[in-house]
Design a protein around this motif. Structure first.
Motif, PDB file in Angstrom:
ATOM      1  N   ASP A 208       7.347 -27.694  13.722  1.00 12.42           N
ATOM      2  CA  ASP A 208       7.256 -28.485  15.181  1.00 12.42           C
ATOM      3  C   ASP A 208       7.634 -27.251  16.236  1.00 12.42           C
ATOM      4  O   ASP A 208       8.101 -26.247  16.089  1.00 12.42           O
ATOM      5  CB  ASP A 208       8.159 -29.718  15.125  1.00 12.42           C
ATOM      6  N   SER A 209       7.759 -27.892  17.576  1.00 16.84           N
ATOM      7  CA  SER A 209       7.849 -26.896  18.691  1.00 16.84           C
ATOM      8  C   SER A 209       9.362 -26.556  18.761  1.00 16.84           C
ATOM      9  O   SER A 209       9.235 -25.153  18.875  1.00 16.84           O
ATOM     10  CB  SER A 209       7.454 -27.855  19.874  1.00 16.84           C
ATOM     11  N   ALA A 210      10.150 -27.246  18.405  1.00 18.22           N
ATOM     12  CA  ALA A 210      11.533 -26.719  18.634  1.00 18.22           C
ATOM     13  C   ALA A 210      11.919 -25.456  17.390  1.00 18.22           C
ATOM     14  O   ALA A 210      12.314 -24.415  17.593  1.00 18.22           O
ATOM     15  CB  ALA A 210      12.583 -27.576  18.101  1.00 18.22           C
ATOM     16  N   GLU A 211      11.243 -25.831  16.252  1.00 18.97           N
ATOM     17  CA  GLU A 211      11.194 -24.792  15.160  1.00 18.97           C
ATOM     18  C   GLU A 211      10.851 -23.519  15.608  1.00 18.97           C
ATOM     19  O   GLU A 211      11.164 -22.405  15.101  1.00 18.97           O
ATOM     20  CB  GLU A 211      10.720 -25.302  13.764  1.00 18.97           C
ATOM     21  N   LEU A 212       9.547 -23.599  16.123  1.00 18.06           N
ATOM     22  CA  LEU A 212       8.749 -22.569  16.429  1.00 18.06           C
ATOM     23  C   LEU A 212       9.411 -21.693  17.480  1.00 18.06           C
ATOM     24  O   LEU A 212       9.327 -20.501  17.438  1.00 18.06           O
ATOM     25  CB  LEU A 212       7.291 -23.009  16.929  1.00 18.06           C
ATOM     26  N   ARG A 213      10.086 -22.273  18.357  1.00 18.00           N
ATOM     27  CA  ARG A 213      10.630 -21.557  19.533  1.00 18.00           C
ATOM     28  C   ARG A 213      11.872 -21.012  19.089  1.00 18.00           C
ATOM     29  O   ARG A 213      12.166 -19.664  19.364  1.00 18.00           O
ATOM     30  CB  ARG A 213      10.865 -22.541  20.657  1.00 18.00           C
ATOM     31  N   GLU A 214      12.509 -21.589  18.033  1.00 18.13           N
ATOM     32  CA  GLU A 214      13.731 -20.934  17.289  1.00 18.13           C
ATOM     33  C   GLU A 214      13.445 -19.640  16.748  1.00 18.13           C
ATOM     34  O   GLU A 214      13.989 -18.786  16.711  1.00 18.13           O
ATOM     35  CB  GLU A 214      14.355 -21.972  16.820  1.00 18.13           C
TER      36      GLU A 214
END
Length: 233
Positions: free
Chosen positions: A44-50
């Protein structure tokens, strides 16, 4: 012809990042540049950013800066120049200092991302977000913002700054003249919020480098005018 306006500053605050400046597509491209784009489909977006932030940190400051600048400027800046800029970034403030102001917004977002990835190290970018209400003496005067929004707006805002402000010293000819391409590098985001009668409200994002003085100004009167299109366009 110069049009006269009263400008009311409705809100003003400092920012260190531009909301939604980085998208999932940006993170995916950064990961691809680092050769780490396999197995990202289910994130998801948060995982990808992290994952992207950790991967940048693993590279070290200079190499991470090369990746970010390569993503932002690959079509406009040579690889050798990107290497030079990446080596200079940690000690400089490129969102203010780079010679071409049309690059400033992207430098601002690069610093915001790299500063987060490295828990500091890179300078904290200093930006401003503010909204203004413009009241015209004549309704037809507002059309200058329809004809050339950024140029007319920067000229108007310059009228609220001290005559010895950096804006005037660097862009005096453009402010007085009829061609101001640099204006889009000065106002990074510019949005019409409301329009009623002789008044319009605009919201904008820029660098504190240009408009920090507006933190202490509530209202001013100033003139502005639109750019004039070249006859051969």
């Amino acid at each position: 012809m110069q049009a006269q306006f009263t400008v009311q500053i409705d809100s003003f605050h400092k920012i260190s990042k531009i909301p939604n400046a980085w998208s999932n597509d940006d993170y995916l491209h950064l990961m691809a540049l680092m050769g780490l784009d396999d197995g990202l489909e289910g994130m998801d977006s948060a995982e990808l950013r992290e994952m992207c932030m950790m991967s940048l940190n693993d590279l070290g400051e200079v190499e991470a800066a090369k990746v970010v600048l390569g993503h932002l400027f690959s079509d406009e800046v040579t690889e050798g120049k990107i290497d030079q800029l990446a080596n200079d970034m940690a000690g400089d403030r490129m969102w203010e200092e780079y010679s071409d102001c049309l690059f400033h917004e992207r430098f601002f977002s690069a610093y915001a991302l790299l500063r987060e990835a490295f828990n500091g190290v890179f300078a904290q970018p200093t930006g401003v977000e503010f909204s203004i209400n413009i009241t015209a003496e004549d309704g037809d005067d507002l059309t200058i913002f329809d004809d050339s929004l950024h140029a007319a707006m920067v000229r108007l805002l310059a009228g609220g700054l001290s005559p010895d402000a950096l804006m005037h010293r660097l862009y005096e000819d453009q402010i007085k003249g009829t061609h101001f391409p640099e204006s889009e590098g000065i106002l990074w985001k510019l949005e019409l919020v409301a329009s009623e009668g002789l008044s319009r409200q605009y919201k904008m994002v820029s660098s504190a480098f240009w408009f920090e003085a507006f933190a202490n100004i509530e209202q001013f009167t100033a003139s502005s005018h639109a750019d004039v299109a070249d006859e051969d366009e």
